[in-house]
Each structure stands twice: as C-alpha cells, then as structure tokens.
Design an enzyme around this catalytic site. Structure first.
Site, PDB file in Angstrom:
ATOM      1  N   LYS A  90       0.821  -1.212   0.000  1.00 35.77           N
ATOM      2  CA  LYS A  90       0.000   0.000   0.000  1.00 35.77           C
ATOM      3  C   LYS A  90       0.857   1.265   0.000  1.00 35.77           C
ATOM      4  O   LYS A  90       0.538   2.239  -0.694  1.00 35.77           O
ATOM      5  CB  LYS A  90      -0.920  -0.034   1.227  1.00 35.77           C
ATOM      6  N   LYS A 139      18.698 -12.047 -32.898  1.00 38.78           N
ATOM      7  CA  LYS A 139      17.968 -10.842 -33.287  1.00 38.78           C
ATOM      8  C   LYS A 139      17.031 -11.198 -34.433  1.00 38.78           C
ATOM      9  O   LYS A 139      17.320 -12.089 -35.227  1.00 38.78           O
ATOM     10  CB  LYS A 139      18.939  -9.734 -33.713  1.00 38.78           C
ATOM     11  N   LYS A 165      21.135 -16.508 -26.335  1.00 35.54           N
ATOM     12  CA  LYS A 165      19.806 -16.361 -25.744  1.00 35.54           C
ATOM     13  C   LYS A 165      18.797 -15.942 -26.810  1.00 35.54           C
ATOM     14  O   LYS A 165      19.136 -15.198 -27.737  1.00 35.54           O
ATOM     15  CB  LYS A 165      19.797 -15.365 -24.571  1.00 35.54           C
ATOM     16  N   ASP A 166      17.575 -16.426 -26.661  1.00 34.01           N
ATOM     17  CA  ASP A 166      16.484 -15.934 -27.503  1.00 34.01           C
ATOM     18  C   ASP A 166      16.308 -14.452 -27.242  1.00 34.01           C
ATOM     19  O   ASP A 166      16.593 -13.960 -26.139  1.00 34.01           O
ATOM     20  CB  ASP A 166      15.159 -16.620 -27.101  1.00 34.01           C
ATOM     21  N   ASP A 167      15.782 -13.738 -28.223  1.00 31.00           N
ATOM     22  CA  ASP A 167      15.337 -12.385 -27.962  1.00 31.00           C
ATOM     23  C   ASP A 167      14.154 -12.510 -26.987  1.00 31.00           C
ATOM     24  O   ASP A 167      13.296 -13.378 -27.157  1.00 31.00           O
ATOM     25  CB  ASP A 167      14.895 -11.725 -29.277  1.00 31.00           C
ATOM     26  N   GLU A 168      14.114 -11.662 -25.979  1.00 32.86           N
ATOM     27  CA  GLU A 168      13.055 -11.800 -24.955  1.00 32.86           C
ATOM     28  C   GLU A 168      11.663 -11.527 -25.502  1.00 32.86           C
ATOM     29  O   GLU A 168      10.666 -11.932 -24.904  1.00 32.86           O
ATOM     30  CB  GLU A 168      13.356 -10.900 -23.744  1.00 32.86           C
ATOM     31  N   HIS A 252      15.673 -12.082 -17.595  1.00 31.70           N
ATOM     32  CA  HIS A 252      15.716 -10.861 -18.406  1.00 31.70           C
ATOM     33  C   HIS A 252      15.060  -9.728 -17.619  1.00 31.70           C
ATOM     34  O   HIS A 252      14.070  -9.948 -16.923  1.00 31.70           O
ATOM     35  CB  HIS A 252      15.005 -11.072 -19.746  1.00 31.70           C
TER      36      HIS A 252
HETATM   37  C1  1AE Z   1      19.332  -5.085 -20.926  1.00 29.51           C
HETATM   38  C2  1AE Z   1      18.747  -6.051 -21.938  1.00 29.51           C
HETATM   39  C3  1AE Z   1      19.534  -6.159 -23.207  1.00 29.51           C
HETATM   40  C4  1AE Z   1      18.846  -6.963 -24.258  1.00 29.51           C
HETATM   41  O1  1AE Z   1      17.967  -7.732 -23.978  1.00 29.51           O
HETATM   42  C5  1AE Z   1      19.222  -6.846 -25.644  1.00 29.51           C
HETATM   43  O2  1AE Z   1      18.427  -7.474 -26.506  1.00 29.51           O
HETATM   44  C6  1AE Z   1      20.329  -6.186 -26.079  1.00 29.51           C
HETATM   45  O3  1AE Z   1      20.603  -6.149 -27.400  1.00 29.51           O
HETATM   46  P1  1AE Z   1      21.777  -5.292 -28.008  1.00 29.51           P
HETATM   47  O4  1AE Z   1      23.080  -5.909 -27.554  1.00 29.51           O
HETATM   48  O5  1AE Z   1      21.631  -3.900 -27.474  1.00 29.51           O
HETATM   49  O6  1AE Z   1      21.598  -5.365 -29.480  1.00 29.51           O
END
Ligand code: 1AE
Length: 397
Positions: A90, A139, A165-168, A252
């Site tokens: 609260k 990416k 890692k996968d893109d989040e 993430h």
């Molecule tokens: C703080 C999170 C960074 C992240 O998830 C991410 O995709 C970074 O990508 P670049 O290295 O900036 O292309």
C-alpha cells in the site's frame, strides 16, 4: 526477535514520525488505540522505526531523506510476494516514496532456494573457468522460419559464443515452435563439438510455465530465459526450487525500467535486479550496462553486480550480465568494471559486424583474449577485431 530492515527514500513534515507511522501502519495497523491485552498479543508483529536521516529540506518545508523500518520476520511467509506486499504494498502508492534496499536476516535468506547453478555451476556446464563468458542474442527471430533461425544459431556458435539467448520478445513462435527449435539448436551444439548453452524463452500462461520448462528439458533444453518481472518473481522461485528443472535460469530485466527509473518512486535497480533476482533463484541476470544503450548510472550497475555475487547467507552467486549496446571496443571497460566473473553479452554488436555473426563473435573473443593477455585492442592483429574497432571504436576505461 528477528527483523527485516527496509530503507525508504521519502519526504514528510517529520521523517522520524513517518518511519513510526509506517512501522505501525504496515504491521499491526494501529497501536495506541488498542487495549492492553491486544497490544500484548500483537507485540511480536509490531514494526519499529530504525531511524531517519534528513538529506534536505524541500521548498515546501518538508524533510526529505532516508528512513529505516524494522519488520518482524514472523509477519512474512518465505516468498517474494509476501515480502513486497508487506514492505512496499500500500505505501508504494502513498505519495513520494521509493524502496531503496532490504536487509534480511540469514534465516530468511536461507529459506529461499537461490540460484541452483550460479556462477560455478554455469562455468562447470561450459567447462570455461579462466575468462569472462561470452553470449550472443538472437535478433529478428519473430516470423523467421525455423531453418533460418537455426542457421543463425549455427553462425553464432561458429563465432565462438558460450551462450546464445532468444530475444526476450520472442513469444509468437509458430514458425519455430519452442520444443522444435530447442531440439534443432541442440543438434547444432552437438555437431559443433563445443559446449554451448541455449537460453530458450519460456513463455505461455504462468500456470503452465513449470510444466513447459520440464518438457523443454526433456527435449534437450540446457538453459531457459524468463521475463521475470512481467510474470512475477514467484514463478522464478517455483522454477528454481523444482528438482526437475535441472538447467540454469536466465533472468531478463524486461519492464524493470518502469520500476527503477524514477528517483522519487519505485524500487532501486540494485534491489530489483540484484538482490531480489538472486534470492528468487536466477542463475544469470541481465541488466543495463553503464555504457551502451538504455544505460544505467555506473554505480547502480556496479551495485547490481555486487548484490549478485557478494556473500549472502550461503546463496550461490549469480552471473552478472551487463547488457545493451555492447560492442567489442567495450570489452576492456567491461573487464575493468565487472572482472572475470561476468558475461559479455551482445546482439547488435555481433550481428552488425561487417563479417556477420561469425566475424562479430570472433571479434569479441579476440577482444576478451587481448584484455586477458594485457594487449591493447589497437595492438591486436585479429582482423575481425580490427573491423569491429573501425565500425564502433574503442571505449577507454
Ligand atoms: C538489458 C537487456 C539487453 C537486451 O535484452 C538486448 O536485446 C540487447 O541487445 P543489443 O546488444 O543492445 O543489441
């Protein structure tokens, strides 16, 4: 009696009185109006002020500064929803107030699983013990056919990464479904003869995440990515404490900025992304670095990393991953600030290299080698690193 001590930044006519008001209001509700018998019963639940420090007087004559409140541990169940609701439920809506830090008694910390693998366990899985680890981020995964995704994975592995890692933001994955791409990436790792962790994005309804994690592991997943804040800290704890979730969990920081960006409201980034992520069980934690895009103030990024690794009631240390906008010319600075036990992580800094992900990966690995050998990046003879420097330059420590 054992207490959890919470520090707030706030303002009031009288900070000491505000600390007292929170201590009572957020524990037993009211005190002086209670009959003596009730007071005796509730005494063990009553919070107390642990002091106030006035930093300045505001233009409207208020005291602005830090207050500390002790909350009896008996008021909590041992989970992060209980913790956050009690200490910042609260009152998070009560004017200018920011949650700065929480100090736990060891017995409270020890009731949490913490990281199952931590730095030592992740290094063991990769058999890399003598350099910072290196990770790349997929990416443009959304809408990509599985074969193209797997080809992209292969190139990243060829560039020399330890983790991918996968893109989040990768949720809609009908072209490369979760289990199928895990199996395909596992085949690429096996064919490479290298040890590589692939953090596949764990998505879906929160009630299904533990089952989905287990199915992923049965299908060859060796690491999982979780958008912890959108899902809530408790699901991270559920995953990390489940004996069948036998792979490292990568946290993430998506959505964290909504909580830490204000200097007046919210929760500080070291508490949110450092202390709480580790307590909840993250093995690997991404957070904004102090230098690239979406940067954090340097001290905050250093404090996040410190909370992830410093001794804390026997919890395993979690891997710091200062991220966003990282390119090879930043590696000397990363090493100076975060040392041996961090993960160098890049997306655009790998895929945007003139030699593609393979050239980008090799440029990073050459930069890491140069730093460890005490060679300046300008003096490295690695052609991929020199291309990266031509494109992005070198950020000097
Ligand atoms: C703080 C999170 C960074 C992240 O998830 C991410 O995709 C970074 O990508 P670049 O290295 O900036 O292309």
């Amino acid at each position: 009696m054992s207490y959890i001590t919470v520090t707030y930044l706030t303002e009031a006519k009288n900070l000491e009185q505000k600390a007292e008001a929170i201590a009572v209001g957020m524990t037993v509700g009211s005190w002086t109006d209670l009959p003596a018998a009730k007071q005796e019963k509730l005494q063990k639940h009553l919070g107390r002020s642990a002091g106030a420090t006035v930093l300045e007087k505001t233009e409207s004559g208020l005291e602005r500064g830090l207050i500390k409140v002790d909350y009896p541990v008996v008021n909590f169940t041992y989970d992060i929803p209980s913790l956050l609701t009690n200490v910042f439920g609260k009152i998070s809506m009560d004017g200018k107030i920011r949650l700065m830090d929480i100090e736990f008694p060891d017995a409270f910390t020890q009731a949490f699983p913490g990281p199952k693998f931590g730095i030592a366990g992740v290094r063991e899985k990769l058999n890399v013990h003598d350099r910072p680890l290196f990770m790349s981020i997929f990416k443009s995964c959304i809408g990509l056919p599985q074969q193209e995704l797997v080809d992209q994975f292969r190139l990243q592995v060829e560039g020399g990464v330890d983790l991918v890692k996968d893109d989040e933001i990768f949720f809609a994955d009908e072209h490369a479904p979760f289990l199928e791409r895990i199996q395909a990436c596992k085949d690429v790792i096996e064919a490479s003869g290298r040890q590589v962790l692939y953090a596949a994005n764990l998505t879906g309804p929160v009630t299904e995440l533990v089952d989905r994690a287990k199915r992923a592991i049965e299908n060859g997943a060796n690491c999982l990515l979780l958008n912890v804040l959108p899902y809530g800290f408790d699901i991270l704890t559920q995953l990390s404490s489940d004996p069948d979730v036998t792979v490292p969990i990568m946290a993430h920081p998506a959505m964290a900025g909504a909580l830490y960006q204000s200097s007046t409201y919210g929760i500080t980034s070291p508490l949110l992304l450092g202390k709480l992520m580790r307590l909840a069980g993250a093995d690997i934690v991404l957070f904004p670095s102090p230098y690239g895009s979406v940067a954090l103030p340097k001290q905050e990024a250093l404090d996040i990393a410190r909370y992830l690794v410093e001794e804390q009631a026997g919890l395993r240390a979690a891997f710091p991953v200062p991220s966003a906008g990282i390119h090879p010319g930043m590696v000397p600075l990363l090493y100076k600030d975060f040392g041996m036990d961090h993960i160098v992580n890049a997306g655009g800094g790998i895929h945007g290299h003139p030699g593609g992900p393979v050239g980008g990966g090799r440029a990073f690995r050459a930069a890491i080698d140069a730093v460890l050998q005490g060679i300046s990046l300008e003096d490295s003879v690695d052609p991929n690193l020199q291309s990266a420097i031509e494109k992005w330059g070198i950020v000097k420590p």
